[in-house]
Design an enzyme around this catalytic site. Structure first.
Site, mmCIF file in Angstrom:
data_model
loop_
_atom_site.group_PDB
_atom_site.id
_atom_site.type_symbol
_atom_site.label_atom_id
_atom_site.label_comp_id
_atom_site.label_asym_id
_atom_site.label_seq_id
_atom_site.Cartn_x
_atom_site.Cartn_y
_atom_site.Cartn_z
ATOM 1 N NE ARG A 183 -2.291 1.135 3.616
ATOM 2 C CZ ARG A 183 -2.771 1.842 2.765
ATOM 3 N NH1 ARG A 183 -3.176 3.313 3.207
ATOM 4 N NH2 ARG A 183 -3.102 1.480 1.553
ATOM 5 C CB VAL A 184 3.268 4.228 4.270
ATOM 6 C CG1 VAL A 184 3.394 5.044 3.186
ATOM 7 C CG2 VAL A 184 3.663 4.644 5.604
ATOM 8 N N GLY A 185 0.517 3.754 2.325
ATOM 9 C CA GLY A 185 0.126 3.468 0.991
ATOM 10 C C GLY A 185 0.845 3.867 -0.189
ATOM 11 C CG ASP A 186 -1.234 4.919 -4.047
ATOM 12 O OD1 ASP A 186 -1.278 5.791 -4.656
ATOM 13 O OD2 ASP A 186 -2.117 4.388 -2.756
ATOM 14 N N GLY A 240 -3.677 1.322 -2.194
ATOM 15 C CA GLY A 240 -2.217 1.451 -2.046
ATOM 16 C C GLY A 240 -1.234 0.314 -2.224
ATOM 17 C CB THR A 261 -6.075 9.142 -2.456
ATOM 18 O OG1 THR A 261 -5.726 8.069 -2.269
ATOM 19 C CG2 THR A 261 -4.763 10.167 -2.376
ATOM 20 C CB THR A 285 -7.349 7.628 -6.192
ATOM 21 O OG1 THR A 285 -8.069 7.323 -5.039
ATOM 22 C CG2 THR A 285 -7.887 7.534 -7.302
ATOM 23 N N GLY A 286 -6.865 4.621 -5.136
ATOM 24 C CA GLY A 286 -7.213 3.360 -4.905
ATOM 25 C C GLY A 286 -6.551 2.837 -3.615
#
Length: 289
Positions: A201-204, A226, A173, A223-224
């Site tokens: 797909r949705v991350g953090d 999610g 990110t 960052t990383g």
């Protein structure tokens, strides 16, 4: 009296430190925004736009291709202590998702997703844009060749294009946190998503309290991976430690220590009197403090 201006920028956990010049450029543009009279949110957004346009980071122009080899889905977020909050999830065909997230912050909503987010961007004057980089195409080709080790993606496949026609794990990110000279805080983040991932797909990154948070005591960006970050509400958890008086470097490291070392994760933060950037993987970063 408020502490001096502080800007911290990151280019993603697991991204080459060779890209650090892109972070330095982004931080410089954030400072220039402040010097022109902009506020902390203007500065954070300017930094993220620069990294979205860079092409080397997994955001904006440099976003990864989805498994079908055609789609690019992106997420972005902004938040500050003036009450502005805006996010987009799974937005497609725009060059700068963070600018769309900034526009959402001035709408009646805080989060727009998918086709609705893209239509909102068009109505706001953001032209169609989808030009995958050579790096993204090469990474996609390698990923498809490796999918034999991940049979769950074939079983759950939800793209219109068949898996057989689709021709390293990406999770980075970009983000910026800013403390303005007036003592207000802001955060902005953007990502091209994770690979491999299913459509939608949705991350953090667009989830408040997970990938980002800003309050009266500071601002935090994560960052990383999610799927791991959201389970700890990482940004808000670290923010709460900062607000409770934990020294900011200790709070950020404590956040990293929540994770198994096998999980890539990084954090940047600014507080009333400090700033920090910590990761368990190489993470390009820049600071102006």
């Amino acid at each position: 009296m408020p502490a001096p201006t502080a800007i911290v920028v990151h280019g993603g956990a697991g991204t080459s430190r060779d890209n650090e010049d892109g972070c330095a450029r982004a931080a410089g543009l954030a400072l220039a925004a402040l010097e022109r009279g902009g506020d902390a949110l203007d500065a954070a957004v300017a930094a993220v736009v620069s990294m979205e346009d860079d092409g080397r980071f997994n955001a904006g122009t440099g976003s990864v291709l989805c498994l079908d080899g055609q789609t690019i889905e992106m997420d972005a977020s902004v938040m500050d202590t003036h009450g502005r909050l805006g996010c987009v999830a799974c937005i497609t065909q725009v060059q700068n998702p963070v600018l769309v997230a900034r526009a959402v912050a001035d709408s009646p909503h805080w989060l727009l997703a998918g086709d609705g987010a893209t239509r909102f961007a068009r109505n706001g004057g953001h032209p169609p844009y989808c030009q995958p980089t050579d790096k993204a195409r090469a990474a996609h080709a390698r990923l498809i060749a490796q999918l034999g080790d991940r049979p769950e993606f074939a079983r759950l496949w939800n793209y219109q294009r068949a898996l057989e026609e689709s021709g390293e794990r990406a999770c980075d990110t970009v983000g910026a946190v800013v403390r303005g000279a007036d003592g207000h805080f802001a955060v902005a983040s953007s990502t091209g998503g994770s690979a491999p991932s299913l459509l939608g797909r949705v991350g953090d990154t667009p989830i408040i309290g997970s990938g980002f948070y800003a309050g009266s005591d500071g601002a935090v960006a994560a960052t990383g991976i999610g799927e791991n970050i959201v389970r700890h509400l990482l940004a808000y958890t670290v923010y709460q430690w900062i607000a409770a008086g934990t020294p900011i470097e200790q709070a950020v490291q404590r956040g990293i220590d929540l994770f198994d070392p096998a999980v890539a994760v990084g954090l940047i933060a600014v507080g009333k009197s400090g700033h920090a950037a910590v990761s368990n993987r190489p993470m390009p970063r820049a600071m102006i403090c």
